[in-house]
Enzyme design. Structure first.
Site, PDB file in Angstrom:
ATOM      1  N   GLU A  40     -12.924  25.075 -32.540  1.00  0.00           N
ATOM      2  CA  GLU A  40     -12.795  26.090 -30.783  1.00  0.00           C
ATOM      3  C   GLU A  40     -11.258  25.598 -30.148  1.00  0.00           C
ATOM      4  O   GLU A  40     -11.278  24.707 -30.643  1.00  0.00           O
ATOM      5  CB  GLU A  40     -13.724  25.718 -30.177  1.00  0.00           C
ATOM      6  CG  GLU A  40     -13.629  26.361 -28.463  1.00  0.00           C
ATOM      7  CD  GLU A  40     -12.913  25.354 -27.382  1.00  0.00           C
ATOM      8  OE1 GLU A  40     -12.909  25.465 -26.585  1.00  0.00           O
ATOM      9  OE2 GLU A  40     -12.128  23.746 -27.258  1.00  0.00           O
ATOM     10  N   ASP A  77     -11.218  30.123 -27.333  1.00  0.00           N
ATOM     11  CA  ASP A  77     -11.250  29.530 -26.135  1.00  0.00           C
ATOM     12  C   ASP A  77      -9.129  30.434 -25.294  1.00  0.00           C
ATOM     13  O   ASP A  77      -8.713  29.368 -24.727  1.00  0.00           O
ATOM     14  CB  ASP A  77     -11.657  28.321 -26.068  1.00  0.00           C
ATOM     15  CG  ASP A  77     -11.656  27.925 -23.953  1.00  0.00           C
ATOM     16  OD1 ASP A  77     -12.057  29.277 -23.285  1.00  0.00           O
ATOM     17  OD2 ASP A  77     -12.213  26.883 -23.835  1.00  0.00           O
ATOM     18  N   ASP A 122      -8.728  26.410 -27.558  1.00  0.00           N
ATOM     19  CA  ASP A 122      -7.703  27.285 -26.667  1.00  0.00           C
ATOM     20  C   ASP A 122      -6.354  27.890 -27.094  1.00  0.00           C
ATOM     21  O   ASP A 122      -6.059  27.806 -27.617  1.00  0.00           O
ATOM     22  CB  ASP A 122      -7.422  25.425 -25.746  1.00  0.00           C
ATOM     23  CG  ASP A 122      -8.057  24.575 -25.427  1.00  0.00           C
ATOM     24  OD1 ASP A 122      -9.670  25.042 -25.094  1.00  0.00           O
ATOM     25  OD2 ASP A 122      -8.148  23.456 -25.503  1.00  0.00           O
ATOM     26  N   HIS A 138     -14.637  21.470 -31.565  1.00  0.00           N
ATOM     27  CA  HIS A 138     -13.402  20.816 -30.239  1.00  0.00           C
ATOM     28  C   HIS A 138     -12.422  20.719 -29.694  1.00  0.00           C
ATOM     29  O   HIS A 138     -12.216  19.246 -30.255  1.00  0.00           O
ATOM     30  CB  HIS A 138     -15.037  20.762 -28.779  1.00  0.00           C
ATOM     31  CG  HIS A 138     -14.232  20.964 -27.189  1.00  0.00           C
ATOM     32  ND1 HIS A 138     -13.971  19.125 -26.923  1.00  0.00           N
ATOM     33  CD2 HIS A 138     -14.298  22.009 -26.415  1.00  0.00           C
ATOM     34  CE1 HIS A 138     -13.443  20.081 -25.516  1.00  0.00           C
ATOM     35  NE2 HIS A 138     -13.989  20.883 -25.541  1.00  0.00           N
ATOM     36  N   HIS A 160      -4.763  23.243 -23.930  1.00  0.00           N
ATOM     37  CA  HIS A 160      -5.352  23.025 -22.758  1.00  0.00           C
ATOM     38  C   HIS A 160      -5.669  22.199 -21.408  1.00  0.00           C
ATOM     39  O   HIS A 160      -5.044  23.001 -20.748  1.00  0.00           O
ATOM     40  CB  HIS A 160      -6.734  22.577 -23.137  1.00  0.00           C
ATOM     41  CG  HIS A 160      -7.960  21.819 -22.453  1.00  0.00           C
ATOM     42  ND1 HIS A 160      -8.313  21.815 -21.358  1.00  0.00           N
ATOM     43  CD2 HIS A 160      -9.833  22.508 -22.875  1.00  0.00           C
ATOM     44  CE1 HIS A 160      -8.918  21.525 -20.671  1.00  0.00           C
ATOM     45  NE2 HIS A 160     -10.130  22.291 -21.196  1.00  0.00           N
TER      46      HIS A 160
END
Length: 306
Positions: free
Chosen positions: A58, A118, A60, A38, A74
């Site tokens: 993942e 994301d 951003d 993440h 993020h």
């Protein structure tokens, strides 16, 4: 003596083939799992998370006012216990990611097979979504796929938080087609990450003209608890004869107990800040027989029903 040796070798060959077949059958019956690192927003974090056991990450993606992908950022707030401010220029990150997913490169990480972008489209107006998709495609084509010439091999999931931004998907596809590489859509999947009603998600895909390559996420920050009712609904859709979902993943999972609950629910992916925790659970006797870590040979768009 010679006949005895021949007999022994023959028996050994049969046993070896049986063991190999048994291993293959066990592998075929076990659900492949994507362990998703993440918030991997700095190039140095790619190796960090893969070395902890992640086979996917993942990242951003923030956009500027003109719908250009700008940073892998993020920002605050983010998950408890994490640095929210690490980032790279988006194109620089793509180049680092390409190195990590291109066989033969000195930075190559064979286990890294899937990347979830994301997309932080909340800063955009609805009418900018199509343009954002086009610009995202151009950046990926040039800096990740190397214009179709021995670029990165990882599968890509475009995760969109707002159902109204479904035109981003069409813009992305149209741009790749315009630039002469429609085949790269074979490596691209989709996700709506806003925890919307599953029926509404299906309607958005119909508007976008999308069937297949669909991952469905569900989750919340690790700072807060969340039940599995929507995960169960997504899994039920995936497993139904007329469902539109191919894979389901749950975020953000940092505890062993939550990992077990998610696996028991039948998810295909688990997003985590601690990939080693997920790996540990997958190695437990009760789960080792049912699950395995996905490899590049796994097609992430193929449905594995519960």
């Amino acid at each position: 003596m010679l006949p005895y040796i021949v007999l022994v070798l023959g028996c050994w060959s049969v046993l070896s083939q049986a063991a190999q077949t048994d291993d293959e059958e066990r592998a075929g019956n076990r659900r492949p799992i994507w362990i998703m690192g993440h918030m991997v927003n700095a190039i140095g974090q790619i190796d960090e998370f893969v070395n902890l056991g992640a086979n996917s990450i993942e990242t951003d993606v923030s956009f500027d006012d003109n719908a250009n992908p700008e940073y892998t950022y993020h920002g605050i707030p983010c998950d408890c216990g994490r640095n929210c401010k690490k980032y790279e220029n988006f194109n620089d990150f793509l180049k680092g990611l390409r190195s990590a997913t291109t066989p033969g490169n000195s930075k190559y990480q064979e286990k890294l097979v899937l990347v979830v972008f994301d997309l932080k489209t909340g800063s955009l107006y609805d009418n900018q979504a199509n343009d954002a998709g086009k610009k995202l495609a151009k950046n990926l084509l040039q800096h990740y796929w190397n214009n179709g010439n021995n670029g990165g091999r990882a599968y890509i999931v475009l995760s969109i938080p707002d159902l109204n931004h479904y035109p981003l998907i069409k813009g992305f596809k149209d741009q790749l087609t315009k630039d002469g590489h429609p085949e790269l859509m074979d490596k691209v999947g989709h996700d709506f990450s806003g925890n919307d009603d599953i029926g509404d998600v299906g309607k958005a895909y119909k508007k976008a003209g999308i069937t297949g390559h669909i991952w469905q996420s569900d989750g919340i920050t690790n700072c807060l608890p969340r039940g599995l009712s929507r995960v169960n609904a997504a899994v039920a859709n995936r497993d139904s004869a007329n469902g539109f979902i191919n894979k389901v993943y749950y975020w953000t999972v940092d505890k062993r107990s939550t990992t077990r609950d998610a696996l028991d629910a039948g998810v295909d992916g688990i997003m985590t800040n601690y990939p080693d925790v997920i790996t540990d659970v997958l190695n437990e006797a009760a789960y080792k027989k049912k699950f395995r870590v996905a490899t590049y040979d796994e097609n992430p768009w193929v449905t594995f029903k519960k």
